[in-house]
Write an enzyme that holds these catalytic residues in place. Structure first.
Site, mmCIF file in Angstrom:
data_model
loop_
_atom_site.group_PDB
_atom_site.id
_atom_site.type_symbol
_atom_site.label_atom_id
_atom_site.label_comp_id
_atom_site.label_asym_id
_atom_site.label_seq_id
_atom_site.Cartn_x
_atom_site.Cartn_y
_atom_site.Cartn_z
ATOM 1 N N CYS A 112 0.866 -1.200 0.000
ATOM 2 C CA CYS A 112 0.000 0.000 0.000
ATOM 3 C C CYS A 112 0.889 1.232 0.000
ATOM 4 O O CYS A 112 1.523 1.517 -1.016
ATOM 5 C CB CYS A 112 -1.041 -0.026 1.116
ATOM 6 S SG CYS A 112 -0.455 -0.358 2.788
ATOM 7 N N SER A 113 0.970 1.955 1.104
ATOM 8 C CA SER A 113 1.717 3.217 1.080
ATOM 9 C C SER A 113 2.222 3.575 2.470
ATOM 10 O O SER A 113 2.344 4.750 2.795
ATOM 11 C CB SER A 113 0.806 4.336 0.576
ATOM 12 O OG SER A 113 -0.373 4.382 1.366
ATOM 13 N N CYS A 114 2.535 2.577 3.295
ATOM 14 C CA CYS A 114 2.974 2.821 4.664
ATOM 15 C C CYS A 114 4.212 3.718 4.665
ATOM 16 O O CYS A 114 5.153 3.489 3.903
ATOM 17 C CB CYS A 114 3.261 1.501 5.364
ATOM 18 S SG CYS A 114 1.783 0.470 5.478
#
Lengths: 208, 219
Positions: A112-114
């Site tokens: 995702c985009s952590c």
């Protein structure tokens, strides 16, 4: 202009349809009493003006200047970063990774985009994009070239995929020729990308 | 789930394109979509793993075609529809149709900074010793759940070394389904690039993931 998001005008871009949809959603949620628009404004203001890579740059500059702080940062980054007042959402558990001439760290979230919000703010588009997420785990040297960075072939590249709630902050190498610099001057050398691992800290010549 | 979100190792997306002096948001609707998503978690009652599962449940073609905040928006709409908070018909009409469903709590402006500062720590007290220690060789399980998981495909079946222990953390695979936090030990497991990508891979690359205990088996 129609408020119906399914209404198509020839002068409507797809973007404006999304814009209408978001406006409709906010209006519905406000009328239903689920959101407070003033809270939305403060969330936006916080991440647009208060929380950003300046925070992380202060952390790095202090680690470069203060051996005790550096040791605390490497031992428990969450606590050391909280000393400077940075904590909370998407930074609940932070680990600091120190670059050396032998090992260069890079951080990604392939799923995702952590990203460590309290120290770096919200992630840039490229960090969330398919090209970066797909490639950095398999061809990190190629990705570095996209950023104009070429490392010696002997330097190991260590990629950290943030698949859990641990957030990673890269501590770039301190540039040569900065002996005796104040933390404030040093912080100006610390770029966002150098704390993700897709860049290096600026040299004194680059900021002169 | 083996969805489009699990991108590690895919080809064909082209070079990374950094944007000089990139703004935090690129349009007003991105600001609002971001804030709506953060604010709605409180009345909506979902957790971060449910949010991720909602986003990655987009059909792969749609996931890849949408921008980041468009994916957030689709995920938010799905979470709200599932709970009967906002229907597709209401969004189409641009107005509420019928009474609001009661919610436990709404995020007020005066709560924002405290809520952000508190965050959502996922570490929980350990109830048993860790199965692995630093230096242990482990294999990432070959598993393909159709529901949410945080074990990316590119490491499944591969052998790596436990590098760090992070304590026990909420297990996303159950938390995403509302089946409880079921905390497990969490480890950083490091793989040689050549183990993941074959003999032609750069020998000076190592890649780690953070893996919960049940993702791993002794090797």
């Amino acid at each position: 202009m129609s408020r119906d998001p399914h209404h198509h005008d020839h002068d409507h871009s797809e973007l404006s349809e999304t814009e209408l949809r978001v406006r409709a959603l906010e209006s519905i949620l406000t009328q239903k009493g689920y959101v407070d628009p003033a809270a939305l404004d403060l969330l936006i203001e916080t991440y647009e003006t208060k929380v950003g890579p300046r925070n992380g740059a202060r952390v790095v500059a202090r680690a470069w200047s203060d051996p005790g702080y550096r040791a605390r940062l490497l031992a428990d980054a969450t606590l050391a970063i909280a000393e400077l007042g940075y904590l909370g959402r998407q930074g609940e558990h932070i680990v600091a990774l120190e670059n050396t001439p032998r090992c260069h760290h890079m951080v990604v979230c392939t799923l995702c985009s952590c990203y460590p919000w309290p120290v770096l703010g919200l992630p840039p588009v490229w960090y969330k994009s398919a090209p970066y997420r797909s490639r950095v785990v398999a061809d990190p040297r190629g990705v570095l070239r996209d950023f104009g960075v070429e490392l010696p072939t002997g330097t190991e590249i260590r990629v950290w995929d943030s698949t859990a709630e641990i957030r990673y902050l890269v501590v770039p190498m301190r540039p040569a020729g900065t002996e005796g610099w104040s933390e404030e001057r040093l912080a100006a050398l610390v770029t966002r990308d150098s704390m993700i691992g897709t860049g290096l800290a600026r040299t004194p010549a680059e900021v002169a | 789930m083996n969805g489009a979100q699990d991108m590690g190792g895919m080809h064909g997306f082209g070079p990374v394109a950094p944007e000089p002096d990139e703004p935090v948001f690129h349009a007003e609707w991105e600001r609002r979509a971001f804030a709506l998503t953060l604010a709605m978690a409180m009345p909506g009652g979902w957790n971060i793993d449910m949010s991720r599962f909602a986003r990655e449940s987009l059909p792969p073609g749609e996931y890849l075609a949408r921008s980041y905040y468009e994916i957030w928006l689709a995920g938010l709409e799905r979470l709200m529809a599932e709970r009967g908070l906002v229907s597709a018909a209401e969004i189409a009409a641009g107005a509420p149709q019928g009474a609001a469903k009661p919610v436990a709590r709404v995020l007020s402006r005066s709560d924002v900074l405290q809520v952000l500062h508190r965050g959502g720590p996922t570490e929980r007290p350990a109830t048993a010793p860790a199965r692995f220690e630093a230096g242990d060789r482990v294999r990432a399980r070959n598993m393909h759940p159709a529901t949410h998981t945080r074990l990316p495909r590119y490491v499944r079946g591969h052998v790596g070394t436990v590098e760090r222990l992070h304590g026990c953390h909420v297990f996303p695979d159950t938390n995403a389904l509302g089946k409880g936090e079921s905390p497990q030990w969490l480890y950083t497991v490091c793989f040689a690039g050549t183990e993941l990508w074959g003999a032609d891979a750069d020998p000076a690359v190592r890649v780690s993931v953070d893996a919960w205990d049940s993702y791993l088996e002794p090797a």
